[in-house]
Design a protein around this motif. Structure first.
Motif, PDB file in Angstrom:
ATOM      1  N   THR A 108       0.813  -1.218   0.000  1.00 39.18           N
ATOM      2  CA  THR A 108       0.000   0.000   0.000  1.00 39.18           C
ATOM      3  C   THR A 108       0.846   1.267   0.000  1.00 39.18           C
ATOM      4  O   THR A 108       0.313   2.368  -0.061  1.00 39.18           O
ATOM      5  N   SER A 109       2.176   1.111   0.091  1.00 41.83           N
ATOM      6  CA  SER A 109       3.061   2.271  -0.015  1.00 41.83           C
ATOM      7  C   SER A 109       4.403   1.836  -0.597  1.00 41.83           C
ATOM      8  O   SER A 109       4.806   0.679  -0.455  1.00 41.83           O
ATOM      9  N   VAL A 110       5.073   2.786  -1.263  1.00 44.24           N
ATOM     10  CA  VAL A 110       6.390   2.538  -1.841  1.00 44.24           C
ATOM     11  C   VAL A 110       7.319   3.646  -1.351  1.00 44.24           C
ATOM     12  O   VAL A 110       6.986   4.827  -1.472  1.00 44.24           O
ATOM     13  N   THR A 111       8.466   3.259  -0.799  1.00 44.33           N
ATOM     14  CA  THR A 111       9.438   4.232  -0.299  1.00 44.33           C
ATOM     15  C   THR A 111      10.798   3.957  -0.928  1.00 44.33           C
ATOM     16  O   THR A 111      11.262   2.815  -0.937  1.00 44.33           O
ATOM     17  N   ILE A 112      11.419   4.999  -1.450  1.00 40.51           N
ATOM     18  CA  ILE A 112      12.752   4.879  -2.044  1.00 40.51           C
ATOM     19  C   ILE A 112      13.700   5.814  -1.314  1.00 40.51           C
ATOM     20  O   ILE A 112      13.422   6.999  -1.154  1.00 40.51           O
ATOM     21  N   LYS A 113      14.834   5.259  -0.867  1.00 39.99           N
ATOM     22  CA  LYS A 113      15.894   6.052  -0.250  1.00 39.99           C
ATOM     23  C   LYS A 113      17.064   6.098  -1.212  1.00 39.99           C
ATOM     24  O   LYS A 113      17.557   5.082  -1.661  1.00 39.99           O
TER      25      LYS A 113
END
Length: 412
Positions: free
Chosen positions: A221-226
């Protein structure tokens, strides 16, 4: 009397001739019948064989069609899911040794999150050795200018955010960084085969395995890119094309950043002047670009000072979660408290090191005056723009902190 034998001879000759004709006709008929029968039998056998061949080829073709149809349906289903789903997307843009690994972990403590730790690592490394990029779909692209690199970075991040892995490059999809700080991707990495930094993995292998990564991405339900490898120039395209995207721009006092790099071997002191000039120019450009983007997308960008997060992690993390519209549950607060204030661990690349504020300002005790002057020479304008105090060597030793808390709508 003489005519009788002649007469008999004629009759015998006639009968022999008639018999010969009859036998010839009979043989000819039987031969024709045999040939006709043989031809018919050959024709029937040929017809049966051709029928079987046609049936086999038809079945084979139908099987191929079914496989193609199934693959197409799966791609269509995934594409529909990509287009129709509304997920939270977060880009954490930072620099090396600014606390980005810690911040990334704090941002991804909620469940159902697809987290990518430095997805540009493989691509940037490959561009240092060659100018042509090979993609999973078999196409290639020559890269030779800074603008082309920035464009490629934008498109690569877009494809990661949207789970569009068929358009990604092979270097990114086979990089050994893929499950660093993200053990949830280990199944995909294992599918690729034995681990080593120089492994040569075929397109066919990645095509066989990439569904694992894609299915997981689409189920979140979420996508995070560092990322520490993305210039702010590449962000506007993402803001234009991904309407759910929010950006956190993480910064740190350059003096602390350089000392931390030197401590872990990322910087040699004899190159301090060169690196200070280059990196602070990059930061200065990124700040200007960030300010421009903020005027266009004020509700979608925030700047975060690493020192502020370390000073009050529970409160500042709550502000970040509020900005990203993520639920800030008690279990998340507990985990943040454990990461930032737990037992002190001596580990340069760990996130659970305890005493976050002490780690943030450890550089103040170690910095030498001549090195401070070099950093000040090229980075003092960045101090001012990011609210860090410009201090002499003697003043620096007396203060506890260099970041100044102030009211700033862009700041977390």
């Amino acid at each position: 009397m003489a005519s009788k034998p002649i007469y008999i001879s004629l009759i015998v000759i006639f009968l022999c001739t008639a018999m010969s004709v009859y036998l010839y006709q009979d043989i000819q008929f039987k031969t024709r019948h045999s040939i006709t029968t043989g031809v018919k039998e050959i024709g029937q056998r040929t017809k049966k064989k051709m029928t079987k061949d046609i049936q086999f080829q038809t079945q084979e073709s139908l099987t191929k069609v079914r496989k193609i149809k199934t693959a197409t349906e799966q791609r269509t289903k995934r594409t529909s899911a990509k287009v129709s789903r509304a997920v939270r997307m977060t880009l954490l843009l930072a620099y090396a040794r600014t606390g980005s690994t810690l911040t990334g972990e704090i941002l991804t403590l909620q469940s159902k999150n697809f987290y990518l730790f430095e997805p540009l690592h493989g691509l940037i490394k490959s561009l240092q050795n060659q100018t042509e990029v090979t993609f999973l779909n078999g196409s290639t692209r020559a890269i030779s200018t800074v603008n082309e690199i920035n464009d490629l970075i934008s498109k690569t991040l877009y494809n990661w955010f949207t789970c569009n892995f068929e358009e990604l490059d092979m270097a990114s999809l086979t990089d050994f960084f893929l499950d660093v700080f993200t053990p949830e991707h280990e199944t995909y990495v294992t599918c690729l085969g034995p681990r080593n930094k120089t492994r040569d993995i075929s397109i066919e292998t990645v095509q066989r395995c990439v569904g694992i990564l894609q299915d997981r991405c689409l189920s979140m339900t979420s996508v995070t890119i560092k990322t520490i490898r993305t210039p702010m120039k590449s962000v506007e395209y993402l803001l234009q094309t991904i309407r759910h995207l929010k950006v956190i721009y993480l910064v740190r006092d350059p003096r602390g950043m350089f000392l931390s790099r030197a401590r872990v071997g990322m910087l040699r002191w004899n190159e301090l002047e060169e690196k200070s000039k280059m990196i602070c120019e990059q930061i200065d450009n990124d700040i200007e670009e960030f300010n421009k983007l903020y005027t266009k997308y004020p509700s979608r960008l925030k700047r975060l000072a690493y020192e502020n997060l370390c000073r009050n992690p529970i409160f500042v993390a709550g502000k970040m979660y509020q900005f990203l519209r993520l639920p800030y549950m008690e279990i998340v607060k507990y985990q943040i408290r454990n990461i930032t204030t737990g037992p002190i661990l001596k580990c340069s690349f760990c996130t659970k090191r305890g005493d976050a504020l002490g780690n943030a300002y450890k550089w103040k005790k170690d910095i030498k005056e001549d090195r401070l002057k070099v950093i000040d020479k090229y980075c003092s304008n960045v101090y001012q723009k990011l609210a860090y105090r410009y201090l002499s060597y003697q003043q620096l030793k007396k203060v506890k902190e260099t970041w100044q808390a102030h009211v700033d709508l862009m700041q977390v």
